[in-house]
Scaffold this motif. Structure first.
Motif, PDB file in Angstrom:
ATOM      1  N   GLN A   1      -6.076   7.197  -5.885  1.00 21.99           N
ATOM      2  CA  GLN A   1      -6.200   8.245  -6.847  1.00 21.99           C
ATOM      3  C   GLN A   1      -6.718   9.593  -5.631  1.00 21.99           C
ATOM      4  O   GLN A   1      -6.527  11.233  -5.797  1.00 21.99           O
ATOM      5  CB  GLN A   1      -7.247   7.726  -6.884  1.00 21.99           C
ATOM      6  N   ASN A   2      -5.926   9.108  -3.858  1.00 24.24           N
ATOM      7  CA  ASN A   2      -6.585  10.050  -3.488  1.00 24.24           C
ATOM      8  C   ASN A   2      -4.662  10.349  -2.703  1.00 24.24           C
ATOM      9  O   ASN A   2      -5.145  10.410  -1.721  1.00 24.24           O
ATOM     10  CB  ASN A   2      -6.894   9.217  -1.603  1.00 24.24           C
ATOM     11  N   HIS A   3      -4.189   9.179  -3.720  1.00 24.18           N
ATOM     12  CA  HIS A   3      -2.489   9.967  -3.077  1.00 24.18           C
ATOM     13  C   HIS A   3      -2.100   9.118  -1.890  1.00 24.18           C
ATOM     14  O   HIS A   3      -1.231   9.169  -1.360  1.00 24.18           O
ATOM     15  CB  HIS A   3      -2.034  11.443  -2.524  1.00 24.18           C
ATOM     16  N   LEU A   4      -2.724   8.100  -2.100  1.00 25.90           N
ATOM     17  CA  LEU A   4      -2.640   6.503  -0.962  1.00 25.90           C
ATOM     18  C   LEU A   4      -1.823   5.632  -1.659  1.00 25.90           C
ATOM     19  O   LEU A   4      -2.407   4.923  -2.077  1.00 25.90           O
ATOM     20  CB  LEU A   4      -3.849   5.860   0.243  1.00 25.90           C
ATOM     21  N   THR A   5      -0.771   5.414  -1.332  1.00 27.83           N
ATOM     22  CA  THR A   5      -0.098   4.088  -2.473  1.00 27.83           C
ATOM     23  C   THR A   5       1.321   3.172  -1.774  1.00 27.83           C
ATOM     24  O   THR A   5       1.383   2.165  -2.062  1.00 27.83           O
ATOM     25  CB  THR A   5       1.255   4.477  -3.287  1.00 27.83           C
ATOM     26  N   ASP A   6       1.049   3.992  -0.049  1.00 30.19           N
ATOM     27  CA  ASP A   6       1.439   2.547   0.326  1.00 30.19           C
ATOM     28  C   ASP A   6       0.172   1.749   0.981  1.00 30.19           C
ATOM     29  O   ASP A   6      -0.196   1.748   1.818  1.00 30.19           O
ATOM     30  CB  ASP A   6       1.927   3.466   1.742  1.00 30.19           C
ATOM     31  N   VAL A   7       0.120   0.613   0.393  1.00 29.96           N
ATOM     32  CA  VAL A   7      -1.052  -0.507   0.935  1.00 29.96           C
ATOM     33  C   VAL A   7      -0.851  -2.028   1.096  1.00 29.96           C
ATOM     34  O   VAL A   7       0.015  -2.599   0.245  1.00 29.96           O
ATOM     35  CB  VAL A   7      -1.912  -0.241  -0.217  1.00 29.96           C
ATOM     36  N   THR A   8      -0.650  -2.052   2.103  1.00 27.59           N
ATOM     37  CA  THR A   8      -0.568  -3.872   2.296  1.00 27.59           C
ATOM     38  C   THR A   8      -1.674  -4.561   2.931  1.00 27.59           C
ATOM     39  O   THR A   8      -2.844  -3.684   3.239  1.00 27.59           O
ATOM     40  CB  THR A   8       0.442  -3.470   4.083  1.00 27.59           C
ATOM     41  N   VAL A   9      -1.854  -5.906   2.236  1.00 28.64           N
ATOM     42  CA  VAL A   9      -2.719  -5.909   2.347  1.00 28.64           C
ATOM     43  C   VAL A   9      -2.927  -7.545   2.575  1.00 28.64           C
ATOM     44  O   VAL A   9      -1.656  -8.418   3.068  1.00 28.64           O
ATOM     45  CB  VAL A   9      -3.249  -7.021   0.803  1.00 28.64           C
ATOM     46  N   VAL A  10      -3.323  -7.938   4.543  1.00 21.30           N
ATOM     47  CA  VAL A  10      -3.043  -9.452   4.737  1.00 21.30           C
ATOM     48  C   VAL A  10      -3.364 -10.086   3.573  1.00 21.30           C
ATOM     49  O   VAL A  10      -5.150 -10.429   4.232  1.00 21.30           O
ATOM     50  CB  VAL A  10      -3.051  -8.736   6.113  1.00 21.30           C
TER      51      VAL A  10
ATOM     52  N   GLU B   1      -1.156  -5.064  -8.135  1.00 22.23           N
ATOM     53  CA  GLU B   1       0.231  -3.549  -8.771  1.00 22.23           C
ATOM     54  C   GLU B   1       0.668  -3.184  -7.814  1.00 22.23           C
ATOM     55  O   GLU B   1      -0.137  -2.580  -7.309  1.00 22.23           O
ATOM     56  CB  GLU B   1      -0.421  -2.851 -10.451  1.00 22.23           C
ATOM     57  N   GLY B   2       1.820  -2.106  -7.366  1.00 26.41           N
ATOM     58  CA  GLY B   2       1.555  -2.013  -6.321  1.00 26.41           C
ATOM     59  C   GLY B   2       1.846  -1.432  -5.085  1.00 26.41           C
ATOM     60  O   GLY B   2       1.816  -0.992  -4.394  1.00 26.41           O
ATOM     61  N   ILE B   3       1.144  -2.898  -4.318  1.00 29.44           N
ATOM     62  CA  ILE B   3       0.631  -3.296  -3.318  1.00 29.44           C
ATOM     63  C   ILE B   3       1.669  -4.718  -2.743  1.00 29.44           C
ATOM     64  O   ILE B   3       1.497  -5.302  -3.119  1.00 29.44           O
ATOM     65  CB  ILE B   3      -0.530  -4.509  -3.430  1.00 29.44           C
ATOM     66  N   SER B   4       1.729  -4.485  -1.109  1.00 27.04           N
ATOM     67  CA  SER B   4       2.190  -5.360  -0.064  1.00 27.04           C
ATOM     68  C   SER B   4       2.028  -6.167   0.143  1.00 27.04           C
ATOM     69  O   SER B   4       0.624  -6.662   0.418  1.00 27.04           O
ATOM     70  CB  SER B   4       3.101  -4.015   0.742  1.00 27.04           C
ATOM     71  N   PHE B   5       2.224  -6.919   0.121  1.00 30.35           N
ATOM     72  CA  PHE B   5       1.350  -8.679   1.105  1.00 30.35           C
ATOM     73  C   PHE B   5       2.351  -8.553   2.144  1.00 30.35           C
ATOM     74  O   PHE B   5       3.052  -9.465   1.936  1.00 30.35           O
ATOM     75  CB  PHE B   5       1.092  -9.726  -0.205  1.00 30.35           C
ATOM     76  N   LEU B   6       1.160  -9.280   3.262  1.00 23.08           N
ATOM     77  CA  LEU B   6       1.695  -9.618   4.393  1.00 23.08           C
ATOM     78  C   LEU B   6       0.660 -11.391   4.602  1.00 23.08           C
ATOM     79  O   LEU B   6      -0.439 -11.162   4.372  1.00 23.08           O
ATOM     80  CB  LEU B   6       1.644  -8.927   5.088  1.00 23.08           C
TER      81      LEU B   6
END
Ligand code: SPV
Ligand code: MG
Length: 585
Positions: free
Chosen positions: A363-372, A383-388
């Motif tokens: 909602q704050n236009h932050l869509t580049d999300v990476t979860v470690v 959904e739409g989240i990258s995982f490391l």
């Protein structure tokens, strides 16, 4: 110049008339391109006269035919086309705010003049001055030049044609009398003034190339009598280039209302350019020429390059910067609810904790999300989240998980703990912050009891508020003095909520400090027993100790940490209630 100064033609055109209506002396400075326009528009001197502060600046710009032609390497003989002049006029108008008076030369034939008036008026020019010579004119200042005057009635007709085509009342046409230049005398000048005034001109300029002001002063006196006789009030203009010993006050007292400094920027620039070129040739280097030159940065500032730099930096930090969520640890205090799944997968009113975080970020236009991930990494999804994956999650801390996503950090990043829920505006406020490292801190800790069994990131602010007095909190003053889990809660001013923003510079400082600690420090560092146990708060404290400014954004509540089963219950209640209200309304 900054584009924030935009000034539309219709707002600007009438400014000259407004100044004249206020009976002010209108001091006009020459401009021949955008940069000299900026100088004329923005130069200001400040001083004191007795107890009074005095600020002095120019009121308008003169787009001179002499300097426009000369800056293009041409003589002032109406050889530069009107289209080229108009191009320069527009270049100057784009980067300035003050009203512009254009030197229209002879105005050409009446048909040409009509087009000139129309185009200049449309562009936002406030006045044009045309001289009563025959096209193509010669500049007035060079002795011995042949100067051919136009028949006054023919010239008056051109004025009438111009006045007819102008579309607004704002635009002024001023007649320039060249009798004193052509040597036809004072009487001729006054006769012409009468004819032009009766033709409907908006003002008169009397030109002279005498070293003394006597003849223009004499004209001014007689012009006042003429105005009285004709029952008119029309401003009188002079160009004191040759008779430059007379001061503005005296000219004003004699009846001049517009004073034009017609060519000084170009002459000054030409001299400095020549001297600089000579100095470089003489010295075979540019060091000696430096005092003749403005610093590059001053030019950058004048033309708005520094504004562009700032806007670029803001864009870099504000648009979709990567978000890293370290979510590798086990959560023993809540295991009874989670049952071998990561805490980020906890169900909060029908959606996972991670999905709720992602929603607030999106909602704050932050869509580049990476979860470690770490513990039960295979169960993490979103959904739409990258995982490391942090393989060594059992040995390290959340800092090491965060650093697993180092490749995401280089242009700046947001760090969010995996167990907090936030109100959207907290993220928006953080994104608007300008500092390089900003932690979000809650000040309600001062009113709450410490929670047993939970390690809190306590903070002591450098900017302690006086609780007995209202004050303004300036963002730049909000800096962290101490951060850590072992700080005495009684002396803590804030709690770090687990959300932070690092600009590109902040990220560089963060990573460099970490690399340096890793390489050079052994044994206990900050609150950690050794570097392998170094936490995020330790690294931040280390940065503070090394002199980096760590700023904070202060909030009061507006977030929730999921640590115990009862936190999930509370979150469930809040979200169910909120979503119900949204549906109903
Ligand atoms: C100009 O600046 O172009 C003028 C004034 O017309 S003068 O050069 O003095 O004629
Ligand atoms: Mg001229």
């Amino acid at each position: 110049m900054t584009l924030l100064n935009q000034n539309l033609p219709e707002e600007r055109r009438g400014k000259l008339k407004t100044l004249l209506a206020q009976d002010k002396l209108v001091r006009v400075m020459e401009a021949h391109n955008g940069l000299s326009g900026i100088v004329a528009d923005t130069t200001c001197v400040e001083g004191k006269s007795g107890d009074q502060s005095v600020t002095r600046e120019f009121d308008a710009l003169w787009e001179s035919s002499l300097t426009d032609s000369a800056s293009k390497g041409h003589p002032d003989i109406e050889v530069i086309s009107f289209d080229s002049r108009l191009h320069t006029i527009q270049e100057i108008l784009t980067v300035t705010q003050k009203p512009m008076i254009v030197d229209g030369d002879t105005g050409g034939d009446p048909n040409t003049f009509e087009y000139m008036v129309s185009k200049m008026e449309r562009a936002g020019v406030s006045a044009v001055i045309i001289e009563d010579k025959v096209f193509p004119k010669r500049n007035s200042l060079e002795a011995g030049t042949s100067q051919v005057l136009q028949e006054p009635d023919v010239f008056a007709q051109k004025i009438k044609r111009g006045k007819k085509v102008q579309a607004t009342d704002d635009f002024m046409i001023i007649a320039r009398i060249e009798s004193l230049i052509a040597g036809t005398g004072m009487e001729d000048a006054l006769t012409r003034a009468r004819i032009y005034l009766q033709a409907g001109v908006d003002g008169i300029m009397i030109h002279s190339k005498s070293k003394q002001p006597d003849e223009i002063m004499e004209f001014a006196g007689k012009y006042q009598d003429l105005l009285k006789e004709l029952e008119m009030s029309k401003p009188l203009v002079c160009v004191p280039t040759t008779y430059n010993n007379i001061q503005e006050e005296e000219l004003q007292a004699t009846g001049f209302q517009i004073i034009i400094y017609a060519n000084h920027s170009l002459r000054a620039a030409y001299k400095a350019m020549r001297d600089t070129a000579k100095s470089i040739l003489s010295n075979q280097r540019s060091l000696e020429a430096d005092p003749l030159c403005a610093p590059v940065r001053e030019i950058f500032d004048a033309v708005g390059f520094l504004d562009v730099k700032e806007k670029d930096q803001q864009d870099e930090t504000n648009t979709n910067i990567p978000v890293i969520i370290p979510a590798a640890g086990e959560a023993p205090d809540i295991e009874s609810v989670l049952k071998n799944t990561p805490k980020a997968m906890a169900d909060i009113a029908g959606r996972t904790l991670l999905a709720r975080q992602a929603q607030a970020l999106n909602q704050n236009h932050l869509t580049d999300v990476t979860v470690v991930t770490g513990y039960a990494g295979d169960k993490m999804k979103g959904e739409g989240i990258s995982f490391l994956h942090n393989k060594n999650y059992k040995k390290g801390t959340e800092l090491h998980s965060l650093l697993t996503a180092q490749e995401k950090m280089h242009n700046g990043f947001l760090m969010l703990y995996s167990d907090i829920l936030l109100e959207n505006h907290v993220i928006a406020q953080l994104l608007a912050s300008k500092e390089d490292i900003v932690l979000v801190l809650d000040n309600s800790i001062q009113y709450l009891e410490a929670v047993e069994g939970k390690a809190t990131d306590y903070v002591i602010s450098r900017n302690r508020q006086n609780r007995n007095r209202r004050s303004i909190n300036f963002d730049h003053q909000n800096t962290v003095a101490k951060i850590g889990k072992k700080i005495d809660p009684a002396s803590a001013t804030h709690e770090f909520i687990g959300l932070a923003k690092f600009s590109k510079t902040g990220a560089e400082q963060f990573l460099q400090t970490y690399q340096d600690v890793l390489k050079n420090l052994k044994g206990k560092v900050q609150e950690a027993e050794d570097v392998s146990q170094f936490r995020l708060t330790d690294l931040i404290q280390e940065m503070i100790d090394r002199g980096f400014n760590v700023h904070y954004l202060e909030i009061h509540k507006g977030w929730l940490e999921i640590h115990f089963p009862k936190d999930i219950e509370l979150a469930n209640e809040l979200f169910t209630a909120q979503e119900h209200t949204t549906k109903v309304s």
